[in-house]
Motif scaffolding. Sequence first.
Motif, mmCIF file in Angstrom:
data_model
loop_
_atom_site.group_PDB
_atom_site.id
_atom_site.type_symbol
_atom_site.label_atom_id
_atom_site.label_comp_id
_atom_site.label_asym_id
_atom_site.label_seq_id
_atom_site.Cartn_x
_atom_site.Cartn_y
_atom_site.Cartn_z
ATOM 1 N N SER A 1 19.844 -76.827 -22.574
ATOM 2 C CA SER A 1 19.129 -76.174 -23.681
ATOM 3 C C SER A 1 19.710 -76.579 -25.031
ATOM 4 O O SER A 1 19.287 -76.066 -26.072
ATOM 5 N N GLY A 2 20.700 -77.456 -25.003
ATOM 6 C CA GLY A 2 21.291 -77.929 -26.257
ATOM 7 C C GLY A 2 22.401 -77.048 -26.799
ATOM 8 O O GLY A 2 22.796 -77.190 -27.958
ATOM 9 N N VAL A 3 22.912 -76.121 -25.976
ATOM 10 C CA VAL A 3 24.026 -75.280 -26.430
ATOM 11 C C VAL A 3 25.339 -75.990 -26.095
ATOM 12 O O VAL A 3 25.625 -76.229 -24.928
ATOM 13 N N PRO A 4 26.133 -76.354 -27.107
ATOM 14 C CA PRO A 4 27.415 -77.000 -26.803
ATOM 15 C C PRO A 4 28.389 -76.004 -26.190
ATOM 16 O O PRO A 4 28.189 -74.787 -26.281
ATOM 17 N N GLY B 1 26.642 -75.540 -12.674
ATOM 18 C CA GLY B 1 27.173 -76.019 -13.949
ATOM 19 C C GLY B 1 28.485 -75.419 -14.379
ATOM 20 O O GLY B 1 28.707 -75.199 -15.572
ATOM 21 N N THR B 2 29.368 -75.167 -13.434
ATOM 22 C CA THR B 2 30.696 -74.696 -13.811
ATOM 23 C C THR B 2 31.719 -75.385 -12.928
ATOM 24 O O THR B 2 31.426 -75.742 -11.800
ATOM 25 N N THR C 1 27.524 -64.756 -14.752
ATOM 26 C CA THR C 1 27.532 -65.894 -15.681
ATOM 27 C C THR C 1 28.743 -65.878 -16.596
ATOM 28 O O THR C 1 29.164 -64.827 -17.078
ATOM 29 N N GLN C 2 29.269 -67.067 -16.829
ATOM 30 C CA GLN C 2 30.355 -67.235 -17.799
ATOM 31 C C GLN C 2 29.792 -67.475 -19.196
ATOM 32 O O GLN C 2 30.552 -67.512 -20.160
ATOM 33 N N ASN C 3 28.490 -67.684 -19.293
ATOM 34 C CA ASN C 3 27.897 -68.049 -20.580
ATOM 35 C C ASN C 3 27.726 -66.816 -21.460
ATOM 36 O O ASN C 3 27.281 -65.774 -20.998
ATOM 37 N N VAL C 4 28.046 -66.954 -22.730
ATOM 38 C CA VAL C 4 27.918 -65.844 -23.676
ATOM 39 C C VAL C 4 26.667 -66.003 -24.538
ATOM 40 O O VAL C 4 26.431 -65.203 -25.435
ATOM 41 N N ASP C 5 25.845 -67.022 -24.259
ATOM 42 C CA ASP C 5 24.722 -67.340 -25.142
ATOM 43 C C ASP C 5 23.499 -66.448 -24.954
ATOM 44 O O ASP C 5 22.552 -66.520 -25.742
ATOM 45 N N GLY C 6 23.487 -65.625 -23.917
ATOM 46 C CA GLY C 6 22.369 -64.705 -23.723
ATOM 47 C C GLY C 6 21.097 -65.344 -23.202
ATOM 48 O O GLY C 6 20.072 -64.660 -23.074
ATOM 49 N N SER D 1 23.418 -74.216 -19.694
ATOM 50 C CA SER D 1 22.949 -74.134 -21.075
ATOM 51 C C SER D 1 23.024 -75.466 -21.808
ATOM 52 O O SER D 1 22.385 -75.639 -22.846
ATOM 53 N N ALA D 2 23.796 -76.417 -21.267
ATOM 54 C CA ALA D 2 23.876 -77.739 -21.902
ATOM 55 C C ALA D 2 22.476 -78.348 -22.017
ATOM 56 O O ALA D 2 22.155 -79.007 -23.011
#
Length: 279
Positions: free
Chosen positions: A39-42, A219-220, A114-119, A36-37
């Motif tokens: 995509s600009g998500v910090p 990316g992890t 996925t560990q990402n919570v950004d959907g 997600s980085a």
Amino acid sequence: MSGSDDELDPTRLAAQLACHRSSTRGVIFLTGAGVSAESGVPTFRGKEGYWTIGSREYHPQELATHAAFARLPREVWAWYLFRRGVCRAAAPNRAHVAIAQALVRLGDRGLLVTQNVDGLHLRAGAPPARTFEIHGNIDFMRCADECSVARYPLPDDLPPLERGDPVDEASWARLLCPRCGGRARPHVLWFDESYDEPRYRWTSTLEASAAAGLVIIVGTSAQTNLPWRVVERAAAAGATIVDVNVDENPFAEVARDHGLAVRAPAGDAVPALCAALES
Ligand SMILES: [Zn+2]
């Protein structure tokens, strides 16, 4: 199979992944903040996550806790609604899209952990039934009193918050459990909580790991427990391990012994890997 860094040559990738095209064993994509980085998500673990309440500045690791929510529920919600706005303003990138398309092709063989919570994976078209969001999803809430494990979408028209804005009365009155009317909480795994099956698919993830033939890590960097267990289990069962990361990390070492370590951005490497899996 032996691997080395930076092998993005399509012919070589196709040769390395050839045995997984027609295999009956599972293919797991294991993703983290690095996807997600682009995509600009910090990550919100860094300075973007700091949050001032009263005269005190809180670290993300302090705010993303059950203890903080019990004490400062409205302030913690304000932080999450700000973060949600950042995530919703971002768009899925080429890696999200390639993974989503690969999952559709793979059907029951494919799984995204996925560990990402950004959907962003779901917004790219990843099938919900084949997407395990092991740290939750910032677009959902659930009962803070745990009257059930059901998760509910946040109201779509809830106004996003700027940094430092409080939650207004109208929004606060809508952040309630639809089942019992009690306070709702973000559907996110907090630092002082544990993985489980009903909310975060812990058991299903471990079972799928032991049965996988291929794990593509993107990316992890192995900082949390469950991703590490996924890779360990899959490697022990003879799976091929591919690591995609712009940085050196512990998973790359495992991948060199069990497959391939690719030192490249996700947006470049993941579409190439997915194409190789298909061709
Ligand atoms: Zn409830």
